[in-house]
Design a protein around this motif. Sequence first.
Motif, PDB file in Angstrom:
ATOM      1  N   LEU A  68      -4.029  -5.161  -1.234  1.00  0.00           N
ATOM      2  CA  LEU A  68      -3.060  -4.229  -0.668  1.00  0.00           C
ATOM      3  C   LEU A  68      -2.380  -4.855   0.541  1.00  0.00           C
ATOM      4  CD1 LEU A  68      -5.274  -1.013  -0.758  1.00  0.00           C
ATOM      5  CD2 LEU A  68      -3.714  -1.850  -2.520  1.00  0.00           C
ATOM      6  N   LYS A  69      -1.065  -4.701   0.614  1.00  0.00           N
ATOM      7  CA  LYS A  69      -0.300  -5.209   1.742  1.00  0.00           C
ATOM      8  C   LYS A  69       0.113  -4.049   2.630  1.00  0.00           C
ATOM      9  CE  LYS A  69       1.558  -8.893  -1.126  1.00  0.00           C
ATOM     10  NZ  LYS A  69       2.770  -9.525  -1.688  1.00  0.00           N
ATOM     11  N   ALA A  70      -0.121  -4.227   3.916  1.00  0.00           N
ATOM     12  CA  ALA A  70       0.245  -3.166   4.845  1.00  0.00           C
ATOM     13  C   ALA A  70       1.756  -3.019   4.967  1.00  0.00           C
ATOM     14  CB  ALA A  70      -0.367  -3.450   6.220  1.00  0.00           C
ATOM     15  N   GLU A  71       2.474  -4.097   4.703  1.00  0.00           N
ATOM     16  CA  GLU A  71       3.926  -4.082   4.870  1.00  0.00           C
ATOM     17  C   GLU A  71       4.607  -4.489   3.572  1.00  0.00           C
ATOM     18  OE1 GLU A  71       7.331  -6.085   7.825  1.00  0.00           O
ATOM     19  OE2 GLU A  71       5.200  -6.539   8.070  1.00  0.00           O
ATOM     20  N   ASP A  72       5.680  -3.798   3.222  1.00  0.00           N
ATOM     21  CA  ASP A  72       6.453  -4.203   2.057  1.00  0.00           C
ATOM     22  C   ASP A  72       7.714  -4.941   2.516  1.00  0.00           C
ATOM     23  OD1 ASP A  72       8.085  -2.212   2.990  1.00  0.00           O
ATOM     24  OD2 ASP A  72       7.906  -0.920   1.243  1.00  0.00           O
ATOM     25  N   SER A  73       8.422  -5.514   1.569  1.00  0.00           N
ATOM     26  CA  SER A  73       9.626  -6.280   1.879  1.00  0.00           C
ATOM     27  C   SER A  73      10.855  -5.385   1.778  1.00  0.00           C
ATOM     28  CB  SER A  73       9.775  -7.458   0.916  1.00  0.00           C
ATOM     29  OG  SER A  73       8.656  -8.312   0.985  1.00  0.00           O
TER      30      SER A  73
ATOM     31  N   ALA B  11       0.824  -1.208   0.000  1.00  0.00           N
ATOM     32  CA  ALA B  11       0.000   0.000   0.000  1.00  0.00           C
ATOM     33  C   ALA B  11       0.858   1.258   0.000  1.00  0.00           C
ATOM     34  CB  ALA B  11      -0.924  -0.001   1.209  1.00  0.00           C
ATOM     35  N   ARG B  12       1.902   1.271   0.842  1.00  0.00           N
ATOM     36  CA  ARG B  12       2.825   2.408   0.926  1.00  0.00           C
ATOM     37  C   ARG B  12       2.065   3.727   0.975  1.00  0.00           C
ATOM     38  NH1 ARG B  12       6.428  -0.507  -3.592  1.00  0.00           N
ATOM     39  NH2 ARG B  12       7.517  -1.982  -2.260  1.00  0.00           N
ATOM     40  N   ALA B  13       2.168   4.553  -0.062  1.00  0.00           N
ATOM     41  CA  ALA B  13       1.600   5.902  -0.013  1.00  0.00           C
ATOM     42  C   ALA B  13       0.223   6.003  -0.644  1.00  0.00           C
ATOM     43  CB  ALA B  13       2.549   6.873  -0.716  1.00  0.00           C
ATOM     44  N   MET B  14      -0.440   4.881  -0.885  1.00  0.00           N
ATOM     45  CA  MET B  14      -1.706   4.943  -1.608  1.00  0.00           C
ATOM     46  C   MET B  14      -2.771   5.757  -0.882  1.00  0.00           C
ATOM     47  SD  MET B  14      -4.224   1.982  -3.017  1.00  0.00           S
ATOM     48  CE  MET B  14      -5.693   2.521  -3.912  1.00  0.00           C
ATOM     49  N   ALA B  15      -2.761   5.734   0.441  1.00  0.00           N
ATOM     50  CA  ALA B  15      -3.811   6.417   1.203  1.00  0.00           C
ATOM     51  C   ALA B  15      -3.619   7.926   1.277  1.00  0.00           C
ATOM     52  CB  ALA B  15      -3.892   5.833   2.615  1.00  0.00           C
ATOM     53  N   THR B  16      -2.606   8.475   0.632  1.00  0.00           N
ATOM     54  CA  THR B  16      -2.392   9.922   0.657  1.00  0.00           C
ATOM     55  C   THR B  16      -3.327  10.613  -0.331  1.00  0.00           C
ATOM     56  OG1 THR B  16      -0.671   9.832  -1.034  1.00  0.00           O
ATOM     57  CG2 THR B  16       0.032   9.619   1.261  1.00  0.00           C
ATOM     58  N   PRO B  17      -3.751  11.847  -0.046  1.00  0.00           N
ATOM     59  CA  PRO B  17      -4.642  12.568  -0.956  1.00  0.00           C
ATOM     60  C   PRO B  17      -4.091  12.698  -2.373  1.00  0.00           C
ATOM     61  CG  PRO B  17      -4.571  13.670   1.165  1.00  0.00           C
ATOM     62  CD  PRO B  17      -3.520  12.591   1.211  1.00  0.00           C
TER      63      PRO B  17
ATOM     64  N   GLU C 111       2.582   0.258   6.621  1.00  0.00           N
ATOM     65  CA  GLU C 111       1.561   1.302   6.585  1.00  0.00           C
ATOM     66  C   GLU C 111       0.459   0.961   7.582  1.00  0.00           C
ATOM     67  OE1 GLU C 111       0.463   4.316   6.481  1.00  0.00           O
ATOM     68  OE2 GLU C 111       1.198   4.546   4.434  1.00  0.00           O
ATOM     69  N   ASN C 112      -0.222   1.985   8.068  1.00  0.00           N
ATOM     70  CA  ASN C 112      -1.302   1.803   9.023  1.00  0.00           C
ATOM     71  C   ASN C 112      -2.512   1.172   8.340  1.00  0.00           C
ATOM     72  OD1 ASN C 112      -3.917   2.869  10.397  1.00  0.00           O
ATOM     73  ND2 ASN C 112      -2.332   3.174  11.949  1.00  0.00           N
ATOM     74  N   VAL C 113      -2.936  -0.007   8.813  1.00  0.00           N
ATOM     75  CA  VAL C 113      -4.037  -0.742   8.184  1.00  0.00           C
ATOM     76  C   VAL C 113      -5.337   0.050   8.240  1.00  0.00           C
ATOM     77  CG1 VAL C 113      -5.461  -2.822   8.336  1.00  0.00           C
ATOM     78  CG2 VAL C 113      -2.992  -2.984   8.644  1.00  0.00           C
ATOM     79  N   THR C 114      -5.608   0.676   9.371  1.00  0.00           N
ATOM     80  CA  THR C 114      -6.842   1.460   9.516  1.00  0.00           C
ATOM     81  C   THR C 114      -6.880   2.614   8.529  1.00  0.00           C
ATOM     82  OG1 THR C 114      -6.931   0.902  11.870  1.00  0.00           O
ATOM     83  CG2 THR C 114      -8.246   2.779  11.142  1.00  0.00           C
ATOM     84  N   LYS C 115      -5.742   3.254   8.332  1.00  0.00           N
ATOM     85  CA  LYS C 115      -5.655   4.366   7.385  1.00  0.00           C
ATOM     86  C   LYS C 115      -5.955   3.892   5.964  1.00  0.00           C
ATOM     87  CE  LYS C 115      -2.323   7.793   5.671  1.00  0.00           C
ATOM     88  NZ  LYS C 115      -0.913   8.277   5.794  1.00  0.00           N
ATOM     89  N   VAL C 116      -5.407   2.756   5.581  1.00  0.00           N
ATOM     90  CA  VAL C 116      -5.651   2.211   4.246  1.00  0.00           C
ATOM     91  C   VAL C 116      -7.112   1.823   4.082  1.00  0.00           C
ATOM     92  CG1 VAL C 116      -5.069   0.341   2.650  1.00  0.00           C
ATOM     93  CG2 VAL C 116      -3.271   1.406   4.032  1.00  0.00           C
ATOM     94  N   TRP C 117      -7.669   1.156   5.105  1.00  0.00           N
ATOM     95  CA  TRP C 117      -9.064   0.729   5.029  1.00  0.00           C
ATOM     96  C   TRP C 117      -9.996   1.916   4.865  1.00  0.00           C
ATOM     97  CZ3 TRP C 117     -13.580   1.592   7.658  1.00  0.00           C
ATOM     98  CH2 TRP C 117     -14.634   0.735   7.368  1.00  0.00           C
ATOM     99  N   HIS C 118      -9.788   2.961   5.649  1.00  0.00           N
ATOM    100  CA  HIS C 118     -10.660   4.140   5.560  1.00  0.00           C
ATOM    101  C   HIS C 118     -10.530   4.832   4.207  1.00  0.00           C
ATOM    102  CE1 HIS C 118     -12.692   4.508   9.393  1.00  0.00           C
ATOM    103  NE2 HIS C 118     -11.584   4.168  10.025  1.00  0.00           N
ATOM    104  N   ALA C 119      -9.328   4.857   3.654  1.00  0.00           N
ATOM    105  CA  ALA C 119      -9.134   5.492   2.344  1.00  0.00           C
ATOM    106  C   ALA C 119      -9.964   4.778   1.274  1.00  0.00           C
ATOM    107  CB  ALA C 119      -7.653   5.485   1.970  1.00  0.00           C
TER     108      ALA C 119
END
Length: 416
Positions: free
Chosen positions: A81-86, A45-51, A105-113
């Motif tokens: 989406l993976k919360a953690e990358d390698s 996921a990395r930066a996907m949840a950013t505006p 990445e924060n799972v809650t942040k990704v889910w809400h996005a």
Amino acid sequence: MMSSNPAVERPWLREMRVAGEKQATRCDIQATPPPRVAVCIAGAARAMATPLVLASLRHHLLHPLFGADGLTNGSRVFMQLKAEDSEKQRTNSSSNEKSFSSYRENVTKVWHAIHDAAWQEGWLPLEEAVIITGKNSVVIDRAVAKEVSDQIALVTGDAALWKSYRATVCADPEDAAGGKCCQADGHTTETNNEQRLLLNHLGLKWCAGAILRSEARRGQQYDVVMYQRPDLVWWKPMHPHCAWNWRTELLSCDFPACDMAWVAPRHYAMTLLNQAEIHRDCTWQKPQKRPNSFLGRHDCCSSSEYLLFHARSNVSSDAKRGSPMRTNRRMSDILRHGHTFSVLRRTVYKGERDSVCERVMAKQYENSHQARKHQLYYALEAVTGTMLRTLFRNSSVEGISDLALCREAMGLGKVP
């Protein structure tokens, strides 16, 4: 709170929206309806949840690609989406290759996005979404997952799944002639490169299954399949459907990092989505004559880019026996101006995340030497920094500075 007047649209956001709308309307005069598109977004996921990333997905990709009727003609989005990358470890074969640590990445942040884009704002036609709480893989039916909402599931994944897709590497180069193994180069066998490759491509394999499930439910196939990484920023609008022959043409490009996005006719896409199996069954042999170009190497036992080229060659071979297919390289002029948003995941390890906007908005960043220096020491790609500067410079509104708008768009703080 976004601003003292939330009704005021940010200048950078308005610029993206207008550009996307203009591109989408190019096909309004066409009598042919837009294709039904299945968009696969898979990876860390990395930066996907950013505006900024979400806005570019909405206005510069989905709107032009789907067209005005895209939300009603059956086009859908699939996400794993993976919360953690390698972590990426430096290899002995490439001393110039960047290395970086794992980032979560924060799972809650990704889910809400995802939830807000699909149900509150209504611009994301989500068909299935799975959030993996770690960096593992999953190709199972989502029915076994823990349901969080109607179309979003949380899973832990299988930490060992990638191992069952490892290529059989030849112990002796002469063994490759027997067609039972591949001649791997140092990139495959060094560090965790093969693991990273397979963790990524198992996300594409999940998409293949999700698309098939969707088609079975709806009783109709998609016309076009697109794949992109979650952290990709589209600095320019995607080509609309009438700009290329989507029935027979593959949109792809021919330079490093081309594995981050492609668009293919549905009847060829399943080959591209199943590159993990192509890698597992690889019996590639090194040619006697070295290819004279980056594209000329079709290697299923090396990097992700070469694996994609190998899969594309398989698709081209299949097309010769049926309907014709060719690669349309128009995507290159978009991807050359758009870089994966690695700045938000790499610089954080050096404590530089909070100063990304300060760096690119500083006057000295105009100097190309400074841009290259930031690319070297802070993993801030020069093109990405330049595009950020171009997007946010002179974009202040209601007394809010360019710098504050940049930080807000990158998820680094709210404007008071």
